[in-house]
Design a protein around this motif. Structure first.
Motif, PDB file in Angstrom:
ATOM      1  N   TRP A  24       0.633  -1.176  -0.188  1.00 34.95           N
ATOM      2  CA  TRP A  24      -0.005   0.182   0.046  1.00 34.95           C
ATOM      3  C   TRP A  24       0.692   1.345  -0.227  1.00 34.95           C
ATOM      4  N   ILE A  25       1.811   1.297   0.668  1.00 33.84           N
ATOM      5  CA  ILE A  25       2.894   2.282   0.583  1.00 33.84           C
ATOM      6  C   ILE A  25       3.187   2.557  -0.798  1.00 33.84           C
ATOM      7  N   PHE A  26       3.558   1.450  -1.483  1.00 29.81           N
ATOM      8  CA  PHE A  26       3.765   1.615  -3.239  1.00 29.81           C
ATOM      9  C   PHE A  26       2.473   2.472  -3.780  1.00 29.81           C
ATOM     10  N   ALA A  27       1.573   1.657  -3.466  1.00 24.60           N
ATOM     11  CA  ALA A  27       0.222   2.268  -4.200  1.00 24.60           C
ATOM     12  C   ALA A  27      -0.003   3.677  -3.895  1.00 24.60           C
ATOM     13  N   LEU A  28       0.123   4.145  -2.711  1.00 24.56           N
ATOM     14  CA  LEU A  28      -0.215   5.379  -2.121  1.00 24.56           C
ATOM     15  C   LEU A  28       0.928   6.516  -2.898  1.00 24.56           C
ATOM     16  N   LEU A  29       2.228   5.849  -2.932  1.00 23.95           N
ATOM     17  CA  LEU A  29       3.227   6.610  -3.621  1.00 23.95           C
ATOM     18  C   LEU A  29       2.912   6.948  -5.229  1.00 23.95           C
ATOM     19  N   THR A  30       2.402   5.790  -5.595  1.00 21.85           N
ATOM     20  CA  THR A  30       1.936   5.728  -7.097  1.00 21.85           C
ATOM     21  C   THR A  30       0.918   7.256  -7.192  1.00 21.85           C
ATOM     22  N   ILE A  31      -0.074   7.070  -6.462  1.00 17.68           N
ATOM     23  CA  ILE A  31      -0.805   8.453  -6.451  1.00 17.68           C
ATOM     24  C   ILE A  31      -0.093   9.800  -6.069  1.00 17.68           C
ATOM     25  N   TYR A  32       0.697   9.509  -4.968  1.00 18.55           N
ATOM     26  CA  TYR A  32       1.279  10.935  -4.652  1.00 18.55           C
ATOM     27  C   TYR A  32       2.116  11.472  -5.867  1.00 18.55           C
ATOM     28  N   PHE A  33       2.993  10.744  -6.607  1.00 21.20           N
ATOM     29  CA  PHE A  33       3.565  11.120  -7.416  1.00 21.20           C
ATOM     30  C   PHE A  33       3.116  11.477  -8.540  1.00 21.20           C
ATOM     31  N   GLY A  34       1.932  11.219  -8.693  1.00 22.37           N
ATOM     32  CA  GLY A  34       1.026  11.316  -9.929  1.00 22.37           C
ATOM     33  C   GLY A  34       0.475  12.876  -9.579  1.00 22.37           C
ATOM     34  N   LEU A  35       0.374  13.411  -8.065  1.00 17.95           N
ATOM     35  CA  LEU A  35       0.129  14.641  -7.946  1.00 17.95           C
ATOM     36  C   LEU A  35       1.216  15.859  -7.741  1.00 17.95           C
ATOM     37  N   ASP A  36       2.252  15.156  -7.102  1.00 21.69           N
ATOM     38  CA  ASP A  36       3.232  16.014  -6.753  1.00 21.69           C
ATOM     39  C   ASP A  36       4.507  15.531  -7.475  1.00 21.69           C
ATOM     40  N   THR A  37       4.998  16.581  -8.658  1.00 24.71           N
ATOM     41  CA  THR A  37       5.937  15.896  -9.495  1.00 24.71           C
ATOM     42  C   THR A  37       7.129  16.579  -9.505  1.00 24.71           C
ATOM     43  N   ARG A  38       7.560  17.250  -8.057  1.00 25.40           N
ATOM     44  CA  ARG A  38       8.457  18.047  -7.751  1.00 25.40           C
ATOM     45  C   ARG A  38       9.842  17.099  -8.058  1.00 25.40           C
ATOM     46  N   ILE A  39       9.805  15.856  -7.397  1.00 26.67           N
ATOM     47  CA  ILE A  39      10.802  15.112  -7.103  1.00 26.67           C
ATOM     48  C   ILE A  39      11.173  14.418  -8.435  1.00 26.67           C
ATOM     49  N   THR A  40      10.168  13.912  -9.373  1.00 24.83           N
ATOM     50  CA  THR A  40      10.456  13.189 -10.237  1.00 24.83           C
ATOM     51  C   THR A  40      10.614  14.188 -11.561  1.00 24.83           C
ATOM     52  N   ALA A  41       9.509  14.641 -12.124  1.00 25.60           N
ATOM     53  CA  ALA A  41       9.559  15.324 -13.228  1.00 25.60           C
ATOM     54  C   ALA A  41      10.281  16.423 -13.196  1.00 25.60           C
ATOM     55  N   GLY A  42      10.163  17.211 -11.849  1.00 24.35           N
ATOM     56  CA  GLY A  42      10.826  18.456 -11.792  1.00 24.35           C
ATOM     57  C   GLY A  42      12.411  18.254 -11.810  1.00 24.35           C
ATOM     58  N   LEU A  43      12.855  17.446 -11.115  1.00 28.73           N
ATOM     59  CA  LEU A  43      14.245  17.064 -10.980  1.00 28.73           C
ATOM     60  C   LEU A  43      14.672  16.597 -12.411  1.00 28.73           C
ATOM     61  N   ALA A  44      13.904  15.634 -12.984  1.00 30.89           N
ATOM     62  CA  ALA A  44      14.443  15.238 -14.548  1.00 30.89           C
ATOM     63  C   ALA A  44      14.211  16.285 -15.413  1.00 30.89           C
ATOM     64  N   GLY A  45      13.399  17.248 -15.103  1.00 29.44           N
ATOM     65  CA  GLY A  45      13.564  18.364 -16.130  1.00 29.44           C
ATOM     66  C   GLY A  45      14.598  19.140 -16.089  1.00 29.44           C
ATOM     67  N   ARG A  46      15.144  19.352 -14.756  1.00 29.75           N
ATOM     68  CA  ARG A  46      16.298  20.076 -14.566  1.00 29.75           C
ATOM     69  C   ARG A  46      17.531  19.411 -15.291  1.00 29.75           C
ATOM     70  N   VAL A  47      17.752  18.033 -14.885  1.00 31.64           N
ATOM     71  CA  VAL A  47      18.671  17.185 -15.646  1.00 31.64           C
ATOM     72  C   VAL A  47      18.655  17.510 -17.021  1.00 31.64           C
ATOM     73  N   ALA A  48      17.490  17.442 -17.721  1.00 32.42           N
ATOM     74  CA  ALA A  48      17.381  17.515 -19.111  1.00 32.42           C
ATOM     75  C   ALA A  48      17.884  18.809 -19.537  1.00 32.42           C
ATOM     76  N   GLN A  49      17.262  19.786 -19.005  1.00 33.41           N
ATOM     77  CA  GLN A  49      17.755  21.197 -19.084  1.00 33.41           C
ATOM     78  C   GLN A  49      19.525  21.254 -19.161  1.00 33.41           C
ATOM     79  N   SER A  50      19.993  20.625 -18.097  1.00 36.21           N
ATOM     80  CA  SER A  50      21.605  20.848 -18.050  1.00 36.21           C
ATOM     81  C   SER A  50      21.949  19.920 -19.341  1.00 36.21           C
ATOM     82  N   TYR A  51      21.639  18.768 -19.513  1.00 32.01           N
ATOM     83  CA  TYR A  51      22.022  18.302 -20.849  1.00 32.01           C
ATOM     84  C   TYR A  51      21.904  19.159 -22.127  1.00 32.01           C
ATOM     85  N   LEU A  52      20.931  19.621 -22.359  1.00 31.22           N
ATOM     86  CA  LEU A  52      20.552  20.259 -23.434  1.00 31.22           C
ATOM     87  C   LEU A  52      21.017  21.555 -23.517  1.00 31.22           C
TER      88      LEU A  52
END
Lengths: 329, 491, 131
Positions: free
Chosen positions: B460-488
């Motif tokens: 259930w922690i995994f399940a709740l995280l699945t929802i949490y990271f669907g709503l709060d994308t700072r750690i995932t897409a946010g960070l990934a976006g910055r990495v992408a920016q730095s590469y490009l």
């Protein structure tokens, strides 16, 4: 002259490999593979890689061949002829890969050239400064144990992992743990014991082999050798004993259940040197901070981690041999 | 203390492993392993906070400066991977105790946890290192432990799956070793940053070009890029139940991280993608991988094998994202790496809980499990929906970026294909959900009870995280976006 | 040029022969033999690139000024260890396979696996049609 010997050895390697490809009898294939390793060790020797030659001879031609033989004793010694469909795809893949490599080879720095980039960026510091920074005259030891000591910790980790894996799959060499078995019907060992020459020669050899292992362990600073080679040689001595006198007497001297602690002990010994250096304010595995004088610190650090390597490797090799050969009983 | 964190990150589990191997009692071993992995997660979070604003932590092993010594280097990208490995790995290992109990003798359990810890530590080692050869060393530690873990599966096919993986994995690792040797031959260094500075002068050198080819093939074997995915379905299917969750979450993702690190940092985008045109190979392969693997997944009647094939498809999404080479694509790849690790680990773990009760992963044995094990199946359904990519779940975020990445390129048909593949995911996940909720339970499973709490809570922690990271994308897409920016931005 | 690249070409032949044994052989133990040869060939590649003509082993001696590259030696020492570890684990798995299947020929194992998969599928279909 050097080049001639080197080329001759390489051509012998090629001949050996093609013999292995064509062989149906695996037993001979494995023996040839041992021979292949021995030839490679000669090449390493000619190419100035004395430590590598030492290790390849001890590992490739020694321990690893014995592991193969122990496995073959269980799974049978011949392989079926390959069917023709199996050869086409591999052949194509190999030819394409080989062609890519040959294509690349034309831009490689020529063999033996002094100005190759590999020798002129990182290496000069090892050659010039390591006697003053680290100490041991054998630069391979300095790089292995100190500059790249973290890699060597990983290497001990690999050996330890292999031990845990084999242990997990085959057991510790005591299939029914705690139960004393009757003398094993190990035909091979029995027959070996009856061969007088073999037995006498081994009797003569085992003690010097073990002593030589200790020499290699402590002499690694000055000449070729070190914990890894020492561990393998020590293990070969024990394995030799087990081959001639059977597993059971060997296990009396080195009880597998107790021996199973030693890979972990050696690994911990190594890592703890790093932890101590962290506690003394240095980075992980910075031996310089171990005692007051950095050069002494390096010396002690290398001595202890080499001991850790030696313990782990010897214990792992003996254990794996026990585990594999127990299965054939 | 704080400056020693990178070493501590590795040491917690690396030191715990040999100690664990000496414990005779499986429960003690489990306690040690969970303590070490959770502490390791705390360290990973601390490291992530430190590099959050684009900082870089450099740590010199043995006190030797790079390129002479081995450097450990943590930036935003590998801090995220560290979080992935430690957090999801810890969750799985927490749930492992129940699933091993009764299956294995106590001492074997200790060895099993030891292997787990070694794999865990090695994955951390791969992630944090900035030395090309050191990657190879830890890659082998993690691979060897993985082979051993898979071979412990109940079915004898686990042994062949493990052996096959060993052969292919070793070929892959040796290819990577050749690639590293070629890099060293031309540049004389092994440090990644040093390499990236020295390589541009040698772009026309065929040795470096061959090095890229060998590296790509070698790592593609490890990542299971189609068509080199051959080892994965059987390995995942026959590995012991909860172990699959760990492998699916971590092993292939860390290999993907190595791929990103080498292609984008060491070789560099300009060399790997512009000069050598790697995308022209990777894009078609990943599209084929997505479609074929999804299609194969639909026709499976074993839930574990179905999810394994789905993994092949999902890994292809990530490779596709990278090969698109635009901000959205790279963001999609990195965030999907994290999100998929989370959802797939959770799915396999929920499935492990079901197998724990019904002793089979065949679809017909899972019939009606939605009523006998409602909580486990509920968690499974949440993560399944996430995997499909329904809005408000983590899977949606990464798929959204992936589709916008293709649209940025103007590849409309490809975007359509991605939507088709999502529909295929609806079909294969739907197949399991349908059986679980709408088929009657076979009589012999009438008395099946809910999974034990120690498995249910991590699920259930995994399940709740699945929802949490669907709503709060700072750690995932946010960070990934910055990495992408730095590469490009650099190129 | 031939003298300068001879080592590398031979190494390439050895590597490919090893790889060929791995891929073409049906016997699991022989596959591991192939892996060993493949890896050993890669070791020779590394050591060849570390050789300096007229150099000696990198053990400091006041009489010597030219040493071969110690770093490649260190890397290969590590790689040899990795190789033997892989071999040991591979053989252990092969032994277990022999115990479970009573053969180590890949073709026979594949056939047996296909057989069990077929049986499972038939069982699944039967279970489906029961409902």
């Amino acid at each position: 002259m050097e080049f001639l010997i080197n080329s001759l050895l390489l051509l012998m390697l090629v001949a050996t490999v093609f013999a292995i490809v064509r062989l149906k009898r695996l037993m001979i294939g494995v023996m040839l593979m041992g021979f292949f390793s021995l030839l490679s060790a000669n090449i390493f020797m000619v190419l100035d890689a004395v430590d590598v030659a030492f290790t390849e001879a001890a590992v490739g031609a020694g321990v690893s061949t014995i592991f193969f033989l122990a496995a073959l004793a269980i799974v049978g010694r011949t392989s079926k002829p390959q069917n023709a469909t199996r050869t086409f795809v591999p052949l194509a893949a190999v030819i394409i890969t080989g062609a890519l490599l040959v294509y690349a080879s034309f831009d490689m720095p020529y063999f033996g050239s002094h100005d190759a980039p590999a020798h002129n960026h990182v290496v000069p510091r090892y050659l010039n400064d390591s006697p003053n920074e680290v100490g041991p005259p054998n630069i391979v030891t300095s790089v292995l144990a100190s500059y790249r000591g973290y890699d060597t910790l990983g290497e001990v980790g690999v050996v330890f992992t292999a031990f845990i894996g084999v242990f997990l799959l085959l057991g510790a060499g005591t299939r029914k743990s705690g139960v004393e078995r009757p003398a094993p019907p190990n035909v091979q060992a029995e027959s070996m014991r009856q061969k007088v020459v073999l037995r006498e020669v081994s009797d003569l050899l085992i003690a010097p082999v073990l002593i030589f292992a200790l020499y290699v362990q402590w002499h690694g600073d000055f000449g070729p050798g070190g914990g890894f080679q020492a561990g393998v040689i020590f293990a070969s001595g024990v394995i030799l004993y087990a081959l001639i006198y059977g597993i059971v007497p060997a296990q009396k001297v080195f009880p597998p259940r107790k021996l199973a602690y030693f890979p972990g002990i050696g690994f911990l010994l190594y890592a703890l040197v790093g932890v101590v250096s962290m506690m003394r304010g240095g980075n992980f595995l910075d031996y310089g901070v171990l005692v007051h004088d950095p050069l002494h610190g390096q010396h002690y650090g290398i001595l202890i981690i080499e001991l850790g390597v030696g313990i782990t490797v010897a214990a792992v090799m003996i254990n794996i041999f026990f585990s594999l050969s127990e299965r054939s009983l | 203390m704080i400056e020693q964190l990178p070493a501590i990150q590795l040491l917690l589990t690396l030191l715990a492993a040999p100690i664990c191997s000496m414990l005779r009692n499986g429960d003690h071993a489990w306690r040690l392993a969970t303590a070490a992995t959770w502490l390791s997660t705390v360290v990973a979070i601390m490291l992530l906070i430190q590099v959050w604003d684009g900082g870089v932590i450099s740590y010199q092993m043995g006190g030797w400066p790079p390129p002479w010594g081995i450097e450990v280097r943590i930036d935003e990208l590998n801090a995220l991977v560290l979080l992935l490995v430690t957090l999801f790995g810890s969750l799985v290992i927490t749930a492992l105790r129940e699933s091993l109990r009764g299956v294995m003798r106590h001492q074997r359990q200790s060895l099993y946890y030891t292997t787990f810890l070694l794999c865990f530590a090695a994955l951390i080692g791969i992630t944090i290192t900035a030395d090309a050869f050191n990657v190879f060393v830890f890659l082998e530690v993690s691979s060897l432990s993985t082979y051993a873990l898979i071979a412990r599966g109940r079915d004898r096919r686990a042994l062949t799956a493990s052996f096959r993986y060993l052969i292919m994995g070793t070929i892959g690792a040796t290819f990577i070793l050749i690639a590293i040797g070629f890099l060293y031959m031309v540049t004389g260094t092994l440090n990644m940053q040093d390499l990236s500075e020295r390589l541009p002068a040698h772009w026309d050198n065929r040795v470096i070009q061959a090095s890229l080819a060998f590296f790509t093939v070698g790592i593609a074997l490890k990542v299971a890029v189609f068509p080199l995915h051959y080892w994965l379905p059987n390995a995942y299917t026959y590995a012991p139940k909860a172990t699959t969750a760990f492998l699916a979450a971590t092993a292939t993702k860390v290999s993907l991280y190595v791929m990103i690190r080498f292609l984008f940092d060491v070789y560099g985008i300009e060399f790997a993608f512009e000069k050598m045109q790697l995308s022209t190979i990777l894009v078609p392969l990943s599209i084929a991988g997505i479609l074929i693997a999804s299609l194969v997944a639909i026709f499976q009647n074993d839930a574990k094998r179905l999810l394994a094939w789905s993994s092949v498809a999902q890994l292809s999404y990530m490779v596709l994202g990278l090969a698109l080479l635009n901000a959205s694509g790279i963001t999609a790849a990195i965030s999907h790496m994290f999100n998929h690790a989370m959802m797939k680990a959770g799915l396999f773990l929920a499935l492990a809980a079901m197998i724990y009760r019904v002793n089979s992963s065949k679809l017909h044995d899972l019939a009606g499990i939605g009523r006998t094990m409602p909580l486990t199946t509920g968690a499974f359904a949440v993560m399944g929906v996430g995997l499909i990519g329904v809005p408000m779940t983590a899977g949606f975020v990464s798929k959204w970026y992936l589709i916008s990445g293709t649209l940025d390129k103007g590849w409309l048909p490809l975007a359509a294909l991605l939507i088709v593949s999502s529909l295929m995911a609806v079909v294969y996940i739907g197949k399991i959900i349908d059986v679980a909720y709408f088929k009657p339970a076979p009589p012999q499973h009438a008395d099946v009870r809910e999974a034990p709490l120690s498995m249910l809570i991590p699920c259930w922690i995994f399940a709740l995280l699945t929802i949490y990271f669907g709503l709060d994308t700072r750690i995932t897409a946010g960070l990934a976006g910055r990495v992408a920016q730095s590469y490009l931005g650099v190129s | 040029m031939i003298a300068g690249l001879f080592n590398y070409w031979i190494v390439i032949v050895l590597m490919m022969a090893g790889l060929y044994i791995v891929m073409s052989s049906g016997h699991l133990v022989k596959k591991i033999v192939g892996l060993n040869i493949f890896q050993t060939a890669v070791f020779i590649l590394f050591i060849s690139m570390g050789k300096i003509a007229g150099g000696t082993a990198p053990i400091i001696d006041s009489a010597i000024t030219l040493y071969s590259n110690p770093l490649t030696h260190v890397l290969i020492l590590t790689a040899i260890v990795v190789g033997v570890a892989t071999t040991a684990l591979g053989l252990a798995i092969a032994v277990r396979i022999h115990e479970a299947y009573d053969t180590v020929e890949e073709d026979e194992i594949t056939a047996m696996d296909a057989q069990s998969l077929h049986e499972e599928n038939t069982a699944s279909l039967a279970a489906e049609s029961d409902k």
